[in-house]
Design a protein around this motif. Structure first.
Motif, PDB file in Angstrom:
ATOM      1  N   LEU A   1      -0.155  14.400 -10.362  1.00  0.00           N
ATOM      2  CA  LEU A   1       0.032  15.815 -10.664  1.00  0.00           C
ATOM      3  C   LEU A   1       1.124  16.408  -9.776  1.00  0.00           C
ATOM      4  N   PHE A   2       1.977  17.217 -10.381  1.00  0.00           N
ATOM      5  CA  PHE A   2       2.958  18.030  -9.670  1.00  0.00           C
ATOM      6  C   PHE A   2       2.801  19.456 -10.176  1.00  0.00           C
ATOM      7  N   VAL A   3       3.192  20.419  -9.390  1.00  0.00           N
ATOM      8  CA  VAL A   3       3.226  21.807  -9.820  1.00  0.00           C
ATOM      9  C   VAL A   3       4.685  22.223  -9.832  1.00  0.00           C
ATOM     10  N   ASP A   4       5.226  22.456 -11.031  1.00  0.00           N
ATOM     11  CA  ASP A   4       6.624  22.852 -11.171  1.00  0.00           C
ATOM     12  C   ASP A   4       6.841  24.302 -10.778  1.00  0.00           C
ATOM     13  N   TYR A   5       5.819  25.146 -11.036  1.00  0.00           N
ATOM     14  CA  TYR A   5       5.992  26.586 -10.883  1.00  0.00           C
ATOM     15  C   TYR A   5       4.637  27.198 -10.593  1.00  0.00           C
ATOM     16  N   CYS A   6       4.575  28.072  -9.619  1.00  0.00           N
ATOM     17  CA  CYS A   6       3.352  28.812  -9.321  1.00  0.00           C
ATOM     18  C   CYS A   6       3.773  30.221  -8.915  1.00  0.00           C
ATOM     19  N   VAL A   7       3.168  31.208  -9.528  1.00  0.00           N
ATOM     20  CA  VAL A   7       3.545  32.595  -9.285  1.00  0.00           C
ATOM     21  C   VAL A   7       2.297  33.424  -9.034  1.00  0.00           C
ATOM     22  N   ALA A   8       2.425  34.416  -8.164  1.00  0.00           N
ATOM     23  CA  ALA A   8       1.367  35.392  -7.927  1.00  0.00           C
ATOM     24  C   ALA A   8       1.737  36.681  -8.649  1.00  0.00           C
ATOM     25  N   THR A   9       0.780  37.229  -9.405  1.00  0.00           N
ATOM     26  CA  THR A   9       0.981  38.488 -10.120  1.00  0.00           C
ATOM     27  C   THR A   9      -0.297  39.313 -10.022  1.00  0.00           C
ATOM     28  N   LEU A  10      -0.261  40.485 -10.595  1.00  0.00           N
ATOM     29  CA  LEU A  10      -1.442  41.351 -10.631  1.00  0.00           C
ATOM     30  C   LEU A  10      -2.175  41.271 -11.967  1.00  0.00           C
ATOM     31  N   THR A  11      -1.566  40.625 -12.953  1.00  0.00           N
ATOM     32  CA  THR A  11      -2.168  40.476 -14.277  1.00  0.00           C
ATOM     33  C   THR A  11      -2.044  39.017 -14.716  1.00  0.00           C
ATOM     34  N   PRO A  12      -2.771  38.599 -15.746  1.00  0.00           N
ATOM     35  CA  PRO A  12      -2.670  37.219 -16.217  1.00  0.00           C
ATOM     36  C   PRO A  12      -1.347  36.872 -16.914  1.00  0.00           C
TER      37      PRO A  12
ATOM     38  N   GLN B   1       2.362  35.833 -16.592  1.00  0.00           N
ATOM     39  CA  GLN B   1       3.260  35.315 -15.570  1.00  0.00           C
ATOM     40  C   GLN B   1       4.620  36.018 -15.552  1.00  0.00           C
ATOM     41  N   ASN B   2       4.924  36.796 -16.586  1.00  0.00           N
ATOM     42  CA  ASN B   2       6.187  37.525 -16.633  1.00  0.00           C
ATOM     43  C   ASN B   2       6.034  38.990 -16.224  1.00  0.00           C
ATOM     44  N   SER B   3       4.853  39.363 -15.712  1.00  0.00           N
ATOM     45  CA  SER B   3       4.616  40.752 -15.348  1.00  0.00           C
ATOM     46  C   SER B   3       5.314  41.090 -14.029  1.00  0.00           C
ATOM     47  N   SER B   4       5.350  42.364 -13.745  1.00  0.00           N
ATOM     48  CA  SER B   4       5.957  42.846 -12.507  1.00  0.00           C
ATOM     49  C   SER B   4       4.940  43.741 -11.822  1.00  0.00           C
ATOM     50  N   PRO B   5       4.773  43.626 -10.524  1.00  0.00           N
ATOM     51  CA  PRO B   5       5.509  42.768  -9.603  1.00  0.00           C
ATOM     52  C   PRO B   5       5.005  41.325  -9.665  1.00  0.00           C
ATOM     53  N   TYR B   6       5.805  40.423  -9.128  1.00  0.00           N
ATOM     54  CA  TYR B   6       5.417  39.027  -9.039  1.00  0.00           C
ATOM     55  C   TYR B   6       6.003  38.445  -7.750  1.00  0.00           C
TER      56      TYR B   6
ATOM     57  N   THR C   1      -0.747  25.006   1.185  1.00  0.00           N
ATOM     58  CA  THR C   1      -1.142  26.248   1.843  1.00  0.00           C
ATOM     59  C   THR C   1      -0.054  27.290   1.614  1.00  0.00           C
ATOM     60  N   VAL C   2      -0.476  28.558   1.554  1.00  0.00           N
ATOM     61  CA  VAL C   2       0.461  29.673   1.410  1.00  0.00           C
ATOM     62  C   VAL C   2       0.021  30.823   2.301  1.00  0.00           C
ATOM     63  N   ASP C   3       0.988  31.606   2.735  1.00  0.00           N
ATOM     64  CA  ASP C   3       0.697  32.818   3.498  1.00  0.00           C
ATOM     65  C   ASP C   3       0.022  33.842   2.602  1.00  0.00           C
ATOM     66  N   VAL C   4      -1.012  34.485   3.103  1.00  0.00           N
ATOM     67  CA  VAL C   4      -1.690  35.539   2.354  1.00  0.00           C
ATOM     68  C   VAL C   4      -0.840  36.811   2.423  1.00  0.00           C
ATOM     69  N   PHE C   5      -0.744  37.508   1.304  1.00  0.00           N
ATOM     70  CA  PHE C   5       0.043  38.737   1.224  1.00  0.00           C
ATOM     71  C   PHE C   5      -0.632  39.661   0.229  1.00  0.00           C
ATOM     72  N   HIS C   6      -0.135  40.871   0.128  1.00  0.00           N
ATOM     73  CA  HIS C   6      -0.558  41.762  -0.950  1.00  0.00           C
ATOM     74  C   HIS C   6       0.666  42.510  -1.432  1.00  0.00           C
ATOM     75  N   PHE C   7       0.591  42.983  -2.673  1.00  0.00           N
ATOM     76  CA  PHE C   7       1.686  43.764  -3.219  1.00  0.00           C
ATOM     77  C   PHE C   7       1.584  45.180  -2.673  1.00  0.00           C
ATOM     78  N   ALA C   8       2.675  45.711  -2.198  1.00  0.00           N
ATOM     79  CA  ALA C   8       2.701  47.043  -1.590  1.00  0.00           C
ATOM     80  C   ALA C   8       2.220  48.101  -2.581  1.00  0.00           C
ATOM     81  N   ASN C   9       1.441  49.033  -2.074  1.00  0.00           N
ATOM     82  CA  ASN C   9       0.957  50.186  -2.841  1.00  0.00           C
ATOM     83  C   ASN C   9       0.119  49.803  -4.059  1.00  0.00           C
TER      84      ASN C   9
END
Length: 150
Positions: free
Chosen positions: A46-57, A59-64, A98-106
């Motif tokens: 298994l490889f992961v080509d792309y992984c994104v964090a968003t606020l909705t399901p 993957q093209n939503s904003s912010p990301y 592992t990834v750094d934990v973050f949150h989207f501003a505001n």
């Protein structure tokens, strides 16, 4: 045709079990495990080509925020030591990082992670050769959900 089950799970710090609570503080590190359950299928890597964090399901939503991009490069992290792929792999069909934990501003909504996995034959000499490319996303919530491909 056999279906393959992909999962993206939030793990505890020692990788021994799924994390019970998805709650973090800024500055924490999240331990993520991507895995494909192959059943009786030939062994796959298994490889992961792309992984994104968003606020909705979507993957093209904003912010990301891109976590993995450019066909498997980990692009997240405030320092080289904070976000990394874990080596060696526990099994070819499992990838831990592992990834750094973050949150989207505001925005107080929970963050979702979505991944685009890629599978190769585990015995392939050339790991970048694609043999199967499932196209789906897998949101990571309090309990990771699973997607199936056939």
């Amino acid at each position: 045709m056999e279906k393959l089950v992909f999962s993206l799970r939030l793990m505890d710090e020692n990788w021994g079990a799924e994390k019970r609570s998805p709650t973090f503080q800024l500055g924490d590190t999240a331990h993520l495990q991507a895995e494909v359950h192959t059943g009786s299928h030939v062994p796959l890597r298994l490889f992961v080509d792309y992984c994104v964090a968003t606020l909705t399901p979507d993957q093209n939503s904003s912010p990301y925020h891109n976590i993995v991009d450019f066909h498997g490069c980990l692009v997240d992290g405030l320092s080289d030591a904070s976000s990394a792929f874990k080596a060696p792999r526990p099994r070819p069909e499992t990838l831990q990082f592992t990834v750094d934990v973050f949150h989207f501003a505001n925005d107080s909504r929970n963050t979702l992670l979505m991944a685009d996995p890629r599978l190769n034959g585990a015995g392939d000499k050339e790991d970048r050769e694609r043999v199967l490319v499932p196209r789906s996303v897998d949101p990571l919530g309090p309990r990771a959900e699973e997607s199936q491909w056939g």
